[in-house]
Design an enzyme around this catalytic site. Sequence first.
Site, PDB file in Angstrom:
ATOM      1  NE  ARG A  15      -1.975  -1.667   3.525  1.00 57.10           N
ATOM      2  CZ  ARG A  15      -2.555  -1.743   4.946  1.00 57.10           C
ATOM      3  NH1 ARG A  15      -3.686  -1.496   5.234  1.00 57.10           N
ATOM      4  NH2 ARG A  15      -1.640  -2.481   5.859  1.00 57.10           N
ATOM      5  CE  LYS A  75       1.221  -2.365   9.455  1.00 53.60           C
ATOM      6  NZ  LYS A  75       0.003  -2.696  10.146  1.00 53.60           N
ATOM      7  CE1 TYR A  94      -5.280   2.649  10.249  1.00 50.55           C
ATOM      8  CE2 TYR A  94      -4.521   2.062   8.205  1.00 50.55           C
ATOM      9  CZ  TYR A  94      -5.395   2.350   8.930  1.00 50.55           C
ATOM     10  OH  TYR A  94      -6.697   2.504   8.318  1.00 50.55           O
ATOM     11  CG  HIS A  96      -2.059  -0.754  15.347  1.00 54.07           C
ATOM     12  ND1 HIS A  96      -3.209  -0.592  15.882  1.00 54.07           N
ATOM     13  CD2 HIS A  96      -1.933  -0.560  13.952  1.00 54.07           C
ATOM     14  CE1 HIS A  96      -3.876  -0.854  14.553  1.00 54.07           C
ATOM     15  NE2 HIS A  96      -3.357  -0.832  13.534  1.00 54.07           N
ATOM     16  CD  GLU A 118      -3.425   3.272  15.654  1.00 50.10           C
ATOM     17  OE1 GLU A 118      -2.443   3.256  16.270  1.00 50.10           O
ATOM     18  OE2 GLU A 118      -3.078   3.788  14.430  1.00 50.10           O
ATOM     19  CB  SER A 134     -11.959  -2.572  10.129  1.00 52.30           C
ATOM     20  OG  SER A 134     -10.944  -2.032  11.241  1.00 52.30           O
ATOM     21  CG  ASP A 198     -19.752  -7.461  20.264  1.00 53.70           C
ATOM     22  OD1 ASP A 198     -19.004  -7.138  19.485  1.00 53.70           O
ATOM     23  OD2 ASP A 198     -20.048  -6.745  21.774  1.00 53.70           O
ATOM     24  CB  SER A 220     -19.092 -12.516  23.808  1.00 53.32           C
ATOM     25  OG  SER A 220     -17.594 -13.035  23.957  1.00 53.32           O
ATOM     26  CB  VAL A 239     -12.153  -8.200  20.239  1.00 58.08           C
ATOM     27  CG1 VAL A 239     -12.448  -7.303  21.447  1.00 58.08           C
ATOM     28  CG2 VAL A 239     -13.225  -9.378  20.408  1.00 58.08           C
ATOM     29  CG  LEU A 240     -10.481  -1.752  17.822  1.00 60.79           C
ATOM     30  CD1 LEU A 240      -8.856  -1.889  17.795  1.00 60.79           C
ATOM     31  CD2 LEU A 240     -10.945  -0.948  16.985  1.00 60.79           C
ATOM     32  CB  ALA A 268      -7.293  -8.371  17.459  1.00 63.48           C
ATOM     33  CG  ASP A 270      -1.679  -4.298  12.878  1.00 67.64           C
ATOM     34  OD1 ASP A 270      -0.470  -4.475  12.865  1.00 67.64           O
ATOM     35  OD2 ASP A 270      -2.430  -3.949  11.929  1.00 67.64           O
ATOM     36  CB  ALA A 299       0.840  -7.536  11.310  1.00 64.19           C
ATOM     37  CG  ASN A 300       0.949  -6.407   6.171  1.00 66.07           C
ATOM     38  OD1 ASN A 300       0.989  -7.337   6.371  1.00 66.07           O
ATOM     39  ND2 ASN A 300       1.645  -5.779   5.295  1.00 66.07           N
TER      40      ASN A 300
END
Length: 357
Positions: A15, A75, A94, A96, A118, A134, A198, A220, A239-240, A268, A270, A299-300
Amino acid sequence: MKIGVTKEIKNNESRVGLTPAGVFELVKNKHTVYVQTSAGEGSGFFDSHYRDAGAILLETMHQVYALSEMIVKVKEPIAEEYPLIKENQIIFTYFHFASSKELTDAMIASKSICIAYETVEDEDGTLPLLTPMSEVAGRMAIQQGAKYLEKPIKGRGILLGGVPGVPPGKVLILGAGVVGIQAAKMAAGLGAHVTILDINMKRLRYVNDVMPSHVVTELSTEYTIRKHIKTHDLIVGGVLIPGAKAPKLITRDMLKDMNPGTVLVDVAVDQGGCFETTKATTHEDPTYIIDDVVHYCVANMPGAVPYTSTLALTNVTLPYVLKIANLGWEKACELNADLRKGLNIVKGEIVYEGIRK
């Protein structure tokens, strides 16, 4: 403002931070844009496109960093880039930070202005710069998971959609956010049986309203997770917690309860991953196996579809890049509460609470 776009150097990351259309808008607003040669080739955007849009092409990443007041990336910077980042230079990408102490320490030492895609957050709590990636990652989770369920790659040998006379595969999705909903949409489209978990009943009601009947929702809890992992073939972790580490919802001891060849896809990663056994992988070597369970933890993930991903990313980042370039980062953040939440590290100080935890 002088804005720089470098070629991403993280493993298999194709990217690029800005499309030629994005460069055109910045130049139209009287800004100077430096683009490293071949920066956009992996996404299908060539030097001639950037030159025609008004960019100044530079041969090396070092030149771009040296001349730019703001760097627009995809990144997080990696070790090779740390020495190039200057004091007071704006890095918009990004980050993280919660998953990397080394990166956090390096950015503190650089005394730069780190604005993280993010953690930019709208009034309604949505994350506008994370959402498109996402969406891509959620859809890719099923695409990749379906592939790694194949027997030659040590999966269970299951076709997610099944065929007449044979039941479809079962997909368990942890989290009903953007990733989870996009993953559910793709899995349902393939004909799989989908269970989405969730802790937010509002999200589950929404999923129940918009998804077909073979997508079922459930609250959840550890009990429900332990119950479903015994019968599901593909498990997606989506999940974030904005700016913070993801919770470990599947622990190492749970793997023994899964069928051999079950596939885990951790979107998730990252943010540290939501499986205890998660370790970041690359598109070059995307999977590993623990206790006969296949783990896909790239991770990407959106980097594998860079044309789509770069267009989707620039669609949402460009308005913020323009605000920062036109007003300066301080005024832009003062006037825009959503952008202000993107400030993570400023001149050597952590200003985003999630990183301190």
